[in-house]
Motif scaffolding. Structure first.
Motif, PDB file in Angstrom:
ATOM      1  N   ARG A   1      -4.369-161.732 -42.369  1.00  0.00           N
ATOM      2  CA  ARG A   1      -4.227-160.422 -41.754  1.00  0.00           C
ATOM      3  C   ARG A   1      -5.609-159.810 -41.542  1.00  0.00           C
ATOM      4  O   ARG A   1      -6.366-159.614 -42.488  1.00  0.00           O
ATOM      5  N   VAL A   2      -5.922-159.499 -40.300  1.00  0.00           N
ATOM      6  CA  VAL A   2      -7.233-158.959 -39.946  1.00  0.00           C
ATOM      7  C   VAL A   2      -7.065-157.523 -39.443  1.00  0.00           C
ATOM      8  O   VAL A   2      -6.282-157.282 -38.511  1.00  0.00           O
ATOM      9  N   PRO A   3      -7.751-156.543 -40.042  1.00  0.00           N
ATOM     10  CA  PRO A   3      -7.646-155.160 -39.556  1.00  0.00           C
ATOM     11  C   PRO A   3      -8.038-155.072 -38.088  1.00  0.00           C
ATOM     12  O   PRO A   3      -9.078-155.592 -37.678  1.00  0.00           O
ATOM     13  N   ALA A   4      -7.197-154.400 -37.291  1.00  0.00           N
ATOM     14  CA  ALA A   4      -7.433-154.380 -35.848  1.00  0.00           C
ATOM     15  C   ALA A   4      -7.405-152.984 -35.247  1.00  0.00           C
ATOM     16  O   ALA A   4      -8.213-152.663 -34.388  1.00  0.00           O
ATOM     17  N   LEU A   5      -6.466-152.141 -35.681  1.00  0.00           N
ATOM     18  CA  LEU A   5      -6.304-150.813 -35.093  1.00  0.00           C
ATOM     19  C   LEU A   5      -6.098-149.782 -36.187  1.00  0.00           C
ATOM     20  O   LEU A   5      -5.521-150.073 -37.248  1.00  0.00           O
ATOM     21  N   LEU A   6      -6.537-148.561 -35.898  1.00  0.00           N
ATOM     22  CA  LEU A   6      -6.320-147.442 -36.799  1.00  0.00           C
ATOM     23  C   LEU A   6      -5.356-146.460 -36.145  1.00  0.00           C
ATOM     24  O   LEU A   6      -5.545-146.070 -34.995  1.00  0.00           O
ATOM     25  N   VAL A   7      -4.288-146.076 -36.856  1.00  0.00           N
ATOM     26  CA  VAL A   7      -3.268-145.179 -36.317  1.00  0.00           C
ATOM     27  C   VAL A   7      -3.782-143.741 -36.323  1.00  0.00           C
ATOM     28  O   VAL A   7      -4.143-143.202 -37.362  1.00  0.00           O
ATOM     29  N   MET A   8      -3.790-143.131 -35.149  1.00  0.00           N
ATOM     30  CA  MET A   8      -4.279-141.769 -35.008  1.00  0.00           C
ATOM     31  C   MET A   8      -3.162-140.749 -34.834  1.00  0.00           C
ATOM     32  O   MET A   8      -3.268-139.609 -35.274  1.00  0.00           O
TER      33      MET A   8
ATOM     34  N   SER B   1      -8.360-155.838 -52.712  1.00  0.00           N
ATOM     35  CA  SER B   1      -8.451-154.494 -52.170  1.00  0.00           C
ATOM     36  C   SER B   1      -7.400-153.609 -52.827  1.00  0.00           C
ATOM     37  O   SER B   1      -6.228-153.959 -52.885  1.00  0.00           O
ATOM     38  N   SER B   2      -7.824-152.461 -53.305  1.00  0.00           N
ATOM     39  CA  SER B   2      -6.913-151.533 -53.966  1.00  0.00           C
ATOM     40  C   SER B   2      -6.866-150.229 -53.197  1.00  0.00           C
ATOM     41  O   SER B   2      -7.897-149.699 -52.792  1.00  0.00           O
ATOM     42  N   ARG B   3      -5.642-149.730 -53.000  1.00  0.00           N
ATOM     43  CA  ARG B   3      -5.460-148.461 -52.319  1.00  0.00           C
ATOM     44  C   ARG B   3      -5.039-147.420 -53.343  1.00  0.00           C
ATOM     45  O   ARG B   3      -4.031-147.590 -54.025  1.00  0.00           O
TER      46      ARG B   3
ATOM     47  N   GLU C   1     -13.460-150.460 -49.394  1.00  0.00           N
ATOM     48  CA  GLU C   1     -14.114-150.835 -48.144  1.00  0.00           C
ATOM     49  C   GLU C   1     -14.060-149.742 -47.083  1.00  0.00           C
ATOM     50  O   GLU C   1     -14.653-149.886 -46.011  1.00  0.00           O
ATOM     51  N   ASP C   2     -13.331-148.655 -47.337  1.00  0.00           N
ATOM     52  CA  ASP C   2     -13.239-147.572 -46.358  1.00  0.00           C
ATOM     53  C   ASP C   2     -14.564-146.812 -46.269  1.00  0.00           C
ATOM     54  O   ASP C   2     -15.186-146.524 -47.300  1.00  0.00           O
ATOM     55  N   PRO C   3     -15.010-146.464 -45.053  1.00  0.00           N
ATOM     56  CA  PRO C   3     -16.240-145.663 -44.915  1.00  0.00           C
ATOM     57  C   PRO C   3     -16.137-144.335 -45.651  1.00  0.00           C
ATOM     58  O   PRO C   3     -17.107-143.839 -46.195  1.00  0.00           O
ATOM     59  N   ARG C   4     -14.955-143.754 -45.650  1.00  0.00           N
ATOM     60  CA  ARG C   4     -14.681-142.539 -46.405  1.00  0.00           C
ATOM     61  C   ARG C   4     -13.171-142.435 -46.598  1.00  0.00           C
ATOM     62  O   ARG C   4     -12.399-143.125 -45.949  1.00  0.00           O
ATOM     63  N   ALA C   5     -12.771-141.593 -47.521  1.00  0.00           N
ATOM     64  CA  ALA C   5     -11.350-141.475 -47.844  1.00  0.00           C
ATOM     65  C   ALA C   5     -10.562-140.886 -46.686  1.00  0.00           C
ATOM     66  O   ALA C   5     -11.096-140.142 -45.853  1.00  0.00           O
ATOM     67  N   ASN C   6      -9.272-141.225 -46.626  1.00  0.00           N
ATOM     68  CA  ASN C   6      -8.362-140.611 -45.672  1.00  0.00           C
ATOM     69  C   ASN C   6      -7.770-139.368 -46.312  1.00  0.00           C
ATOM     70  O   ASN C   6      -7.017-139.458 -47.293  1.00  0.00           O
ATOM     71  N   ASN C   7      -8.090-138.201 -45.770  1.00  0.00           N
ATOM     72  CA  ASN C   7      -7.613-136.934 -46.311  1.00  0.00           C
ATOM     73  C   ASN C   7      -6.738-136.235 -45.280  1.00  0.00           C
ATOM     74  O   ASN C   7      -7.074-136.202 -44.097  1.00  0.00           O
ATOM     75  N   THR C   8      -5.633-135.678 -45.738  1.00  0.00           N
ATOM     76  CA  THR C   8      -4.733-134.953 -44.836  1.00  0.00           C
ATOM     77  C   THR C   8      -4.354-133.618 -45.447  1.00  0.00           C
ATOM     78  O   THR C   8      -4.210-133.487 -46.662  1.00  0.00           O
ATOM     79  N   LEU C   9      -4.189-132.648 -44.585  1.00  0.00           N
ATOM     80  CA  LEU C   9      -3.749-131.312 -44.995  1.00  0.00           C
ATOM     81  C   LEU C   9      -2.784-130.806 -43.938  1.00  0.00           C
ATOM     82  O   LEU C   9      -3.114-130.788 -42.749  1.00  0.00           O
TER      83      LEU C   9
ATOM     84  N   MET D   1      -4.308-131.415 -40.218  1.00  0.00           N
ATOM     85  CA  MET D   1      -5.727-131.745 -40.135  1.00  0.00           C
ATOM     86  C   MET D   1      -5.953-133.023 -40.922  1.00  0.00           C
ATOM     87  O   MET D   1      -5.396-133.204 -42.018  1.00  0.00           O
ATOM     88  N   MET D   2      -6.753-133.913 -40.366  1.00  0.00           N
ATOM     89  CA  MET D   2      -6.981-135.200 -41.029  1.00  0.00           C
ATOM     90  C   MET D   2      -8.436-135.612 -40.927  1.00  0.00           C
ATOM     91  O   MET D   2      -9.157-135.244 -39.994  1.00  0.00           O
ATOM     92  N   GLN D   3      -8.834-136.369 -41.912  1.00  0.00           N
ATOM     93  CA  GLN D   3     -10.171-136.953 -41.938  1.00  0.00           C
ATOM     94  C   GLN D   3     -10.021-138.392 -42.387  1.00  0.00           C
ATOM     95  O   GLN D   3      -9.547-138.663 -43.484  1.00  0.00           O
ATOM     96  N   THR D   4     -10.381-139.314 -41.524  1.00  0.00           N
ATOM     97  CA  THR D   4     -10.301-140.727 -41.863  1.00  0.00           C
ATOM     98  C   THR D   4     -11.697-141.332 -41.816  1.00  0.00           C
ATOM     99  O   THR D   4     -12.682-140.630 -41.571  1.00  0.00           O
ATOM    100  N   GLY D   5     -11.768-142.614 -42.047  1.00  0.00           N
ATOM    101  CA  GLY D   5     -13.058-143.275 -41.991  1.00  0.00           C
ATOM    102  C   GLY D   5     -13.629-143.344 -40.594  1.00  0.00           C
ATOM    103  O   GLY D   5     -14.807-143.673 -40.416  1.00  0.00           O
ATOM    104  N   TYR D   6     -12.799-143.007 -39.580  1.00  0.00           N
ATOM    105  CA  TYR D   6     -13.229-143.210 -38.204  1.00  0.00           C
ATOM    106  C   TYR D   6     -13.172-141.947 -37.349  1.00  0.00           C
ATOM    107  O   TYR D   6     -13.742-141.929 -36.260  1.00  0.00           O
ATOM    108  N   LEU D   7     -12.513-140.899 -37.841  1.00  0.00           N
ATOM    109  CA  LEU D   7     -12.414-139.704 -37.006  1.00  0.00           C
ATOM    110  C   LEU D   7     -12.042-138.470 -37.810  1.00  0.00           C
ATOM    111  O   LEU D   7     -11.598-138.549 -38.956  1.00  0.00           O
ATOM    112  N   ASP D   8     -12.207-137.331 -37.160  1.00  0.00           N
ATOM    113  CA  ASP D   8     -11.680-136.052 -37.624  1.00  0.00           C
ATOM    114  C   ASP D   8     -10.654-135.603 -36.596  1.00  0.00           C
ATOM    115  O   ASP D   8     -10.945-135.606 -35.390  1.00  0.00           O
ATOM    116  N   GLY D   9      -9.479-135.219 -37.055  1.00  0.00           N
ATOM    117  CA  GLY D   9      -8.424-134.898 -36.106  1.00  0.00           C
ATOM    118  C   GLY D   9      -7.659-133.651 -36.457  1.00  0.00           C
ATOM    119  O   GLY D   9      -7.581-133.245 -37.623  1.00  0.00           O
TER     120      GLY D   9
END
Length: 539
Positions: A69-76, A391-393, A421-429, A451-459
C-alpha cells in the motif's frame, strides 16, 4: 430484445435468485474500501466510493504497488459518495484508477433531538448486547431489502462524465418455518455504463458477497454457522469463510472458528488464506445497563505459512449510571525477522472511548486511538521486509453536545491525529447549531463550521442546511450549501469552492422508498454536477 434490456433482465433475475443480509457496517479491520477516480482537475482528484461514511477529512488513500500500500492521495473534502483529494508527492492519476481507503468511524453531528453516540467499529457490532431484539427466539422471522441506485457525474469536459449503477439485495431469515435453521446473506452488484465487457472479463470486480451463511441451532445455547459470516463477538477478525461454533452457559460464552479470509484483492473466496482461532467471553445485565468482556486468539496463514498470530481483548460496560465505556486491545504474538520466526508480544491497537451524559441537556464524548499498521508477513511480504518501525496513529477526539433550550442543539468537536511520518498533526475543530422547529415554516435549520490543519493544508468549510418534512411526512426535503477554502502548505495554491445540494426522499409506504440527490460544485474552472438516485424496497 436489445442488448441493454438483456443486461437488465439478467441482473433482475440474478438479484431475485440471491438472498443477503444488510450487515456491512463491520468489516475486517485490515480490509480496505475500494474507490475509483471519477474526475480530475488541475489541482484536485475526485474519488468515488459506494459510501464515504467511514472516511474522514485528512485520511490517506492508497494505491497498491507490488502488493504494497503506497500513500497516494489526501482527503480534503467529503460528499456522501465522493472524496475531493490532493496528490501526495509526484503521484499522477487517470480516470478509472483504483484507490483504497482504510475503514474508520466518521464523526456524525446530530441534527435532530435524538443524541447520536460515536462508536468504534467493533463497539458498533457489540452494542446490541442488551437489546431485546437480539435475544434468541424459535419463532420464524424474515426481512429483506432490494435497492437499485445510480450515480452520475456531469462535468464540463465530456471525458469526465460517468454513470454507475448498483444493485443490492439483503435478506435475513431466522428459524425458517419455525425450524432450527436460519439463513443470512448480503451482496452488491455494480457496473458502469458502457463497460459491460469489463464485468464479463472479471465478475468479481462487480459482484461482492459480504455475507452468505447458514446457521443451525442445536439448542438455545449451542449454534453452528457455515459460510461467509461476520461474528459480532469477534468483529475485528472480519468475515470468515468456514465454520463458526458457539456455546453459551448463562452469561458465559465460548466459540471456535475455522475457515479462511476473503481475498484481500477482490473479496472473493481464497482457501489459501486459512485462519482458525477461539474466543471466550462474559456478558451480563447490570443495574444501569450491561457489562461485556471477551478474549480471542487467532492464527492466520497464507499458502500454509504463518501470516499473522494475534490476541484480541475487548470490554464494554455501563456499570456507572449515565456512563458508557468501551475499550479494545490487539496484540501480535508472531514476528518474522531476517527469515526467522519469533514469538514476540507487540501492541498493535488500543482504543478507548467514554461517554458521559451529565443530564438530559448535556453529554460529553471522548476517545483515544492508538493503532499501528497490521503486518501480514506472507501476504505483504515485500512490505514487511522494508519496515524498520511500524507506523502508529495516535488520535484524541472530544465532542460536547448541549441543549440549552427546547428545539435547539449545540455541538462542539475537536480532534487530533498524528503519525511519526506526518509533517504535522491533523487537527480539526468543528461547531454546529441546530434549531429543529423554525417558526412559520416548521423546518430544521443548521449552521456548521469546520476548521482543519493537516500535514498538507489549512482548510475551512462553512455551511448551512435547511430540512423539512412535506406531504404529511411522506416527503423529506433538504437544501444544503457549503463554502470551501483550502490553502496548501509550501505552495501558493489555493482552492475555493461553492457546493449546493438538494436532497428529496419520498416514502410511498412503509416498504417502498425513493430518494433523489443533486449536488453542484462551482469553482474557477471545471464545474461539475452529480446526481444520485435510489429506489429501495423492503419485504
Amino acid at each position: 430484445m436489445t442488448r441493454q434490456n438483456k443486461h437488465i433482465l439478467f441482473l433482475s433475475l440474478f438479484l431475485l435468485m440471491t438472498s443477503v443480509m444488510d450487515n456491512l457496517n463491520s468489516q475486517n479491520k485490515v480490509e480496505l474500501l475500494s474507490g475509483e477516480v471519477s474526475y480530475i482537475t488541475g489541482q484536485n482528484v475526485y474519488v468515488k466510493f459506494g459510501s464515504t461514511q467511514k472516511i474522514e477529512k485528512g485520511d490517506t488513500l492508497y494505491t497498491m504497488k507490488n502488493e504494497v500500500r503506497v500513500p497516494a492521495l489526501l482527503v480534503m473534502h467529503l460528499s456522501s459518495m465522493s472524496c475531493l483529494c490532493v496528490p501526495i508527492g509526484d503521484n499522477t492519476f487517470k480516470v478509472g484508477d483504483i484507490l483504497l481507503a482504510t475503514i474508520k468511524e466518521k464523526t456524525v453531528f446530530p441534527i435532530h433531538e435524538k443524541d447520536i453516540i460515536e462508536k468504534d467499529i467493533n463497539e458498533q457490532a457489540l452494542s446490541k448486547v442488551g437489546d431485546k431484539s437480539n435475544r434468541r427466539s424459535r419463532r420464524s422471522d424474515f426481512s429483506g431489502r432490494l435497492s437499485l441506485s445510480s450515480y452520475s457525474t456531469f462535468a464540463e469536459a465530456d471525458q469526465y462524465n460517468s454513470h454507475r449503477y448498483r444493485y443490492r439485495l439483503s435478506m435475513d431469515a431466522k428459524n425458517i418455518s419455525d425450524s432450527k435453521v436460519s439463513f443470512e446473506t448480503y451482496l452488491s452488484f455494480t457496473h458502469k455504463s458502457g463497460e459491460w465487457d469489463r464485468v464479463k472479463d472479471n465478475l468479481s470486480d462487480a459482484l461482492k458477497i459480504y455475507s452468505l451463511a447458514l446457521k443451525y441451532d442445536f439448542n438455545e445455547a449451542t449454534s453452528l454457522w457455515t459460510g461467509r459470516k461476520i461474528n459480532p463477538k469477534i468483529a475485528n477478525v472480519g468475515a470468515v469463510d468456514g465454520f463458526q461454533f458457539q456455546k453459551q452457559w448463562n452469561s458465559l460464552y465460548t466459540g471456535v472458528v475455522v475457515g479462511s479470509r476473503p481475498d484481500y484483492e477482490d473479496y472473493g473466496f481464497n482457501p489459501d488464506l486459512l485462519e482458525y482461532g477461539a474466543y471466550i467471553g462474559h456478558q451480563s445485565k447490570v443495574t444501569n445497563g450491561f457489562a461485556q468482556s471477551s478474549f480471542a486468539i487467532f492464527e492466520q496463514r497464507n499458502a500454509g505459512n504463518i501470516d499473522r498470530r494475534f490476541v484480541y481483548l475487548q470490554h464494554s460496560n455501563s456499570i456507572i449510571k449515565d456512563v458508557t465505556l468501551f475499550s479494545s486491545m490487539e496484540l501480535d504474538l508472531y514476528k518474522l525477522e531476517d527469515g526467522t520466526d519469533k514469538t514476540e508480544l507487540n501492541l498493535i491497537g488500543l482504543y478507548v472511548s467514554l461517554r458521559y451524559r451529565f443530564s438530559g441537556k448535556i453529554s460529553l464524548f471522548g476517545s483515544y486511538d492508538n493503532r499501528k499498521n497490521v503486518i501480514y508477513y506472507k501476504t505483504f511480504q515485500n512490505y514487511a521486509d522494508e519496515i524498520i518501525q511500524q507506523s502508529s496513529r495516535q488520535g484524541y477526539r472530544f465532542r460536547l453536545n448541549y441543549k440549552p433550550i427546547k428545539y435547539m442543539n449545540l455541538g462542539f468537536s475537536a480532534g487530533t491525529r498524528s503519525r511519526d511520518e506526518d509533517p504535522r498533526a491533523n487537527n480539526t475543530l468543528s461547531a454546529n447549531v441546530t434549531y429543529s422547529s423554525v417558526p412559520f415554516i416548521n423546518a430544521s435549520f443548521t449552521l456548521n463550521g469546520n476548521m482543519m490543519q493537516t500535514g498538507y493544508l489549512d482548510g475551512q468549510v462553512f455551511g448551512g442546511r435547511l430540512s423539512k418534512n412535506l406531504l404529511n411526512g411522506k416527503l423529506y426535503s433538504v437544501l444544503n450549501y457549503r463554502w470551501v477554502k483550502f490553502d496548501y502548505v509550501n505552495t501558493s495554491t489555493q482552492l475555493k469552492q461553492s457546493i449546493g445540494e438538494v436532497d428529496l426522499s419520498y416514502h410511498f409506504n412503509k416498504k417502498l422508498y425513493m430518494s433523489v440527490n443533486f449536488e453542484a460544485t462551482f469553482q474557477e474552472e471545471n464545474n461539475s454536477n452529480r446526481l444520485y438516485l435510489n429506489l429501495r424496497k423492503k419485504f
